[in-house]
Scaffold this motif. Sequence first.
Motif, PDB file in Angstrom:
ATOM      1  N   SER A 130       4.008  -8.689  -8.920  1.00 44.51           N
ATOM      2  CA  SER A 130       4.156  -8.359  -7.499  1.00 44.51           C
ATOM      3  C   SER A 130       3.325  -9.279  -6.617  1.00 44.51           C
ATOM      4  O   SER A 130       3.784  -9.744  -5.573  1.00 44.51           O
ATOM      5  CB  SER A 130       3.760  -6.908  -7.243  1.00 44.51           C
ATOM      6  OG  SER A 130       4.634  -6.036  -7.910  1.00 44.51           O
ATOM      7  N   ARG A 133       3.266   1.408   0.242  1.00 47.04           N
ATOM      8  CA  ARG A 133       4.676   1.750   0.466  1.00 47.04           C
ATOM      9  C   ARG A 133       5.321   2.222  -0.822  1.00 47.04           C
ATOM     10  O   ARG A 133       6.273   2.976  -0.797  1.00 47.04           O
ATOM     11  CB  ARG A 133       5.418   0.547   1.021  1.00 47.04           C
ATOM     12  CG  ARG A 133       5.005   0.242   2.439  1.00 47.04           C
ATOM     13  CD  ARG A 133       5.738  -0.924   3.033  1.00 47.04           C
ATOM     14  NE  ARG A 133       7.032  -1.147   2.420  1.00 47.04           N
ATOM     15  CZ  ARG A 133       7.773  -2.210   2.632  1.00 47.04           C
ATOM     16  NH1 ARG A 133       7.341  -3.148   3.429  1.00 47.04           N
ATOM     17  NH2 ARG A 133       8.936  -2.365   2.038  1.00 47.04           N
ATOM     18  N   HIS A 134       4.829   1.741  -1.942  1.00 49.43           N
ATOM     19  CA  HIS A 134       5.340   2.121  -3.256  1.00 49.43           C
ATOM     20  C   HIS A 134       4.153   2.389  -4.167  1.00 49.43           C
ATOM     21  O   HIS A 134       3.136   1.714  -4.068  1.00 49.43           O
ATOM     22  CB  HIS A 134       6.207   1.018  -3.868  1.00 49.43           C
ATOM     23  CG  HIS A 134       7.336   0.607  -2.989  1.00 49.43           C
ATOM     24  ND1 HIS A 134       8.475   1.344  -2.867  1.00 49.43           N
ATOM     25  CD2 HIS A 134       7.472  -0.450  -2.170  1.00 49.43           C
ATOM     26  CE1 HIS A 134       9.285   0.750  -2.009  1.00 49.43           C
ATOM     27  NE2 HIS A 134       8.700  -0.338  -1.567  1.00 49.43           N
ATOM     28  N   CYS A 171       0.423  11.225  -1.761  1.00 50.79           N
ATOM     29  CA  CYS A 171       1.586  10.364  -1.569  1.00 50.79           C
ATOM     30  C   CYS A 171       2.479  10.935  -0.482  1.00 50.79           C
ATOM     31  O   CYS A 171       2.837  12.106  -0.519  1.00 50.79           O
ATOM     32  CB  CYS A 171       2.395  10.248  -2.865  1.00 50.79           C
ATOM     33  SG  CYS A 171       1.519   9.363  -4.151  1.00 50.79           S
ATOM     34  N   VAL A 194       3.184   3.008  -8.320  1.00 50.83           N
ATOM     35  CA  VAL A 194       3.622   2.996  -9.715  1.00 50.83           C
ATOM     36  C   VAL A 194       2.493   3.595 -10.551  1.00 50.83           C
ATOM     37  O   VAL A 194       1.351   3.142 -10.481  1.00 50.83           O
ATOM     38  CB  VAL A 194       3.948   1.569 -10.207  1.00 50.83           C
ATOM     39  CG1 VAL A 194       4.377   1.595 -11.663  1.00 50.83           C
ATOM     40  CG2 VAL A 194       5.023   0.932  -9.339  1.00 50.83           C
ATOM     41  N   ASP A 198       7.970   9.570   1.720  1.00 48.70           N
ATOM     42  CA  ASP A 198       8.884   8.427   1.740  1.00 48.70           C
ATOM     43  C   ASP A 198       8.512   7.338   0.743  1.00 48.70           C
ATOM     44  O   ASP A 198       9.121   6.290   0.712  1.00 48.70           O
ATOM     45  CB  ASP A 198       8.984   7.840   3.152  1.00 48.70           C
ATOM     46  CG  ASP A 198       7.657   7.307   3.664  1.00 48.70           C
ATOM     47  OD1 ASP A 198       6.600   7.680   3.118  1.00 48.70           O
ATOM     48  OD2 ASP A 198       7.690   6.522   4.624  1.00 48.70           O
ATOM     49  N   ARG A 199       7.522   7.579  -0.106  1.00 44.60           N
ATOM     50  CA  ARG A 199       7.165   6.595  -1.128  1.00 44.60           C
ATOM     51  C   ARG A 199       7.815   6.982  -2.440  1.00 44.60           C
ATOM     52  O   ARG A 199       7.933   8.145  -2.763  1.00 44.60           O
ATOM     53  CB  ARG A 199       5.653   6.539  -1.337  1.00 44.60           C
ATOM     54  CG  ARG A 199       4.957   5.824  -0.231  1.00 44.60           C
ATOM     55  CD  ARG A 199       3.545   5.617  -0.621  1.00 44.60           C
ATOM     56  NE  ARG A 199       2.795   6.732  -0.096  1.00 44.60           N
ATOM     57  CZ  ARG A 199       1.491   6.741   0.048  1.00 44.60           C
ATOM     58  NH1 ARG A 199       0.789   5.697  -0.304  1.00 44.60           N
ATOM     59  NH2 ARG A 199       0.870   7.777   0.535  1.00 44.60           N
ATOM     60  N   SER A 200       8.209   5.985  -3.177  1.00 52.35           N
ATOM     61  CA  SER A 200       8.771   6.291  -4.495  1.00 52.35           C
ATOM     62  C   SER A 200       7.649   6.297  -5.519  1.00 52.35           C
ATOM     63  O   SER A 200       6.724   5.506  -5.454  1.00 52.35           O
ATOM     64  CB  SER A 200       9.830   5.240  -4.859  1.00 52.35           C
ATOM     65  OG  SER A 200       9.283   3.954  -4.803  1.00 52.35           O
ATOM     66  N   ILE A 201       7.746   7.223  -6.432  1.00 57.24           N
ATOM     67  CA  ILE A 201       6.775   7.314  -7.512  1.00 57.24           C
ATOM     68  C   ILE A 201       7.533   7.136  -8.819  1.00 57.24           C
ATOM     69  O   ILE A 201       8.508   7.811  -9.081  1.00 57.24           O
ATOM     70  CB  ILE A 201       6.043   8.676  -7.511  1.00 57.24           C
ATOM     71  CG1 ILE A 201       5.282   8.849  -6.193  1.00 57.24           C
ATOM     72  CG2 ILE A 201       5.096   8.772  -8.704  1.00 57.24           C
ATOM     73  CD1 ILE A 201       4.637  10.201  -6.058  1.00 57.24           C
ATOM     74  N   ARG A 202       7.109   6.197  -9.627  1.00 56.83           N
ATOM     75  CA  ARG A 202       7.759   5.923 -10.898  1.00 56.83           C
ATOM     76  C   ARG A 202       6.741   6.071 -12.004  1.00 56.83           C
ATOM     77  O   ARG A 202       5.592   5.679 -11.874  1.00 56.83           O
ATOM     78  CB  ARG A 202       8.306   4.505 -10.919  1.00 56.83           C
ATOM     79  CG  ARG A 202       9.197   4.184  -9.758  1.00 56.83           C
ATOM     80  CD  ARG A 202      10.553   3.781 -10.239  1.00 56.83           C
ATOM     81  NE  ARG A 202      11.356   3.261  -9.176  1.00 56.83           N
ATOM     82  CZ  ARG A 202      12.123   4.002  -8.399  1.00 56.83           C
ATOM     83  NH1 ARG A 202      12.144   5.285  -8.535  1.00 56.83           N
ATOM     84  NH2 ARG A 202      12.859   3.455  -7.456  1.00 56.83           N
TER      85      ARG A 202
END
Length: 104
Positions: A15, A68-69, A92, A71, A95-99
């Motif tokens: 990244s 914004r994201h 969190c 992980v 609107d943030r993605s959590i993977r």
Amino acid sequence: MLSAGSWGTTMTKVSADAGSDVTIHARRPEVVAEINVRHQNARYLPDIVLPDRLRATADPLEALAGARHVVLSIAYSLCDLRGTHRGWSLWCRDDRSIRKRHGS
């Protein structure tokens, strides 16, 4: 990135190499110092120089601040043993993605 193991460090490097400013969370202060000062995580990526855009912190809330994201990169076997991840989801935004990546 929450976790400075091999997968987490590799993904933050990718990244950062792509132009993103990235913060990685490491539990151990000596790992944070090694990443921030020497630009290395010798235990997991001994011959790799980490980019300046990648910085580390031992404070999970600092790692999440402004992200914004997010992980989460911890071995499945650690998910319930240490409780490291408990409470992170509270910080969190919706609107943030959590993977999650589960490994052995």
